[in-house]
Design a protein around this motif. Sequence first.
Motif, short mmCIF file in Angstrom:
data_model
loop_
_atom_site.label_atom_id
_atom_site.label_comp_id
_atom_site.label_asym_id
_atom_site.label_seq_id
_atom_site.Cartn_x
_atom_site.Cartn_y
_atom_site.Cartn_z
N GLY A 204 -4.34 -12.94 30.02
CA GLY A 204 -4.45 -13.66 28.62
C GLY A 204 -5.29 -15.10 28.71
N GLY A 205 -5.06 -15.80 27.51
CA GLY A 205 -5.61 -17.09 27.43
C GLY A 205 -6.80 -16.82 26.38
N GLU A 206 -7.02 -17.99 25.69
CA GLU A 206 -8.19 -18.00 24.83
C GLU A 206 -9.61 -17.87 25.27
N PRO A 207 -10.41 -17.08 24.89
CA PRO A 207 -11.72 -17.02 25.16
C PRO A 207 -12.43 -18.18 25.26
N VAL A 208 -13.30 -18.47 25.79
CA VAL A 208 -14.25 -19.76 26.04
C VAL A 208 -15.29 -19.26 24.91
N THR A 209 -15.63 -19.71 23.89
CA THR A 209 -16.68 -19.40 22.96
C THR A 209 -17.99 -19.97 23.47
N GLY A 210 -19.11 -19.11 23.23
CA GLY A 210 -20.35 -19.54 23.72
C GLY A 210 -20.46 -19.72 25.19
N VAL B 26 -10.88 -16.60 37.67
CA VAL B 26 -10.47 -15.90 38.78
C VAL B 26 -10.01 -14.43 38.33
N PRO B 27 -10.28 -13.49 39.07
CA PRO B 27 -9.81 -12.04 38.71
C PRO B 27 -8.28 -12.08 38.88
N VAL B 28 -7.68 -11.68 37.80
CA VAL B 28 -6.19 -11.36 38.08
C VAL B 28 -5.92 -10.34 39.13
N GLU B 29 -6.57 -9.42 39.39
CA GLU B 29 -6.23 -8.26 40.25
C GLU B 29 -6.13 -8.75 41.82
N GLU B 30 -6.81 -9.88 41.82
CA GLU B 30 -6.96 -10.35 43.19
C GLU B 30 -5.86 -11.33 43.51
N GLY B 31 -4.80 -11.75 42.70
CA GLY B 31 -3.73 -12.39 42.92
C GLY B 31 -3.78 -13.92 43.17
N LYS B 32 -3.11 -14.49 43.66
CA LYS B 32 -3.05 -16.26 43.69
C LYS B 32 -4.25 -16.41 44.76
N VAL C 24 -7.38 -23.91 32.58
CA VAL C 24 -7.84 -23.88 31.15
C VAL C 24 -7.36 -22.69 30.52
N SER C 25 -7.02 -21.76 31.14
CA SER C 25 -6.41 -20.26 30.36
C SER C 25 -5.76 -19.53 31.41
N GLY C 26 -4.97 -18.41 31.07
CA GLY C 26 -4.34 -17.79 32.40
C GLY C 26 -5.14 -17.55 33.55
#
Length: 209
Positions: free
Chosen positions: A149-155, A90-96, A35-37
């Motif tokens: 990054g990635g667009e935030p999900v509104t609401g 998914v937290p970016v800092e946790e990796g794949k 959906v996003s990054g």
Amino acid sequence: MTRWMRAVAVVALGAVGCTQQQKPAVTARAELKSVSGSTMEIIPKEGQYPYCMLFTVSEKGIIRQLTMTRENRSIKCDAGKRIYNSSFRVPVEEGKVRAYIFFSDQRIQAGSVAQQLYDLRDKQRLTAMDFRLPGSVAVEMLEFTPTPGGEPVTGAVVGTTDIAEGGQAEGSQTEEAEVEDPQEMAPPKVTPPPNGGGSGPATAADAVK
């Protein structure tokens, strides 16, 4: 080798080659959509068992249960509809992460799955045969690498749920994973991961409704 024996050998090799070429490709039981990054959705495909639960195992060994209910059991999963009617961050800092989807013909307790998944966390490829679970179960594994990054999900409603030692839920969503009114949702209880290293049976899961 006589000419007749050579002919038999050629026919046999040809038959083996045809069999290998005609072997059907393994079809994924679910589809992972980015959906996003750092946000993903998982959608079951046709022909799967009606119930499912979803876990992720990160490169750092952190295990998260992404589908939670009051009874801490499998939820109803319909083909073509995103699991839990949610997107998962998914937290970016946790990796794949490796996302494990457990499809079953009956609702099964998540605590047992979480503990077994923790015991098998170092194994790169898991199948239903690796688990001791009731009824008929199929396991699908999909990979996702979060990026910034990635667009935030509104609401969006962000819910966090922890699992204590032994697989008991500290917080919960509704049994059928329905979207709840944000005003009615009690603040989730967050507990530190067991063993002080974030590598226990499960930790917090972020779901974007």
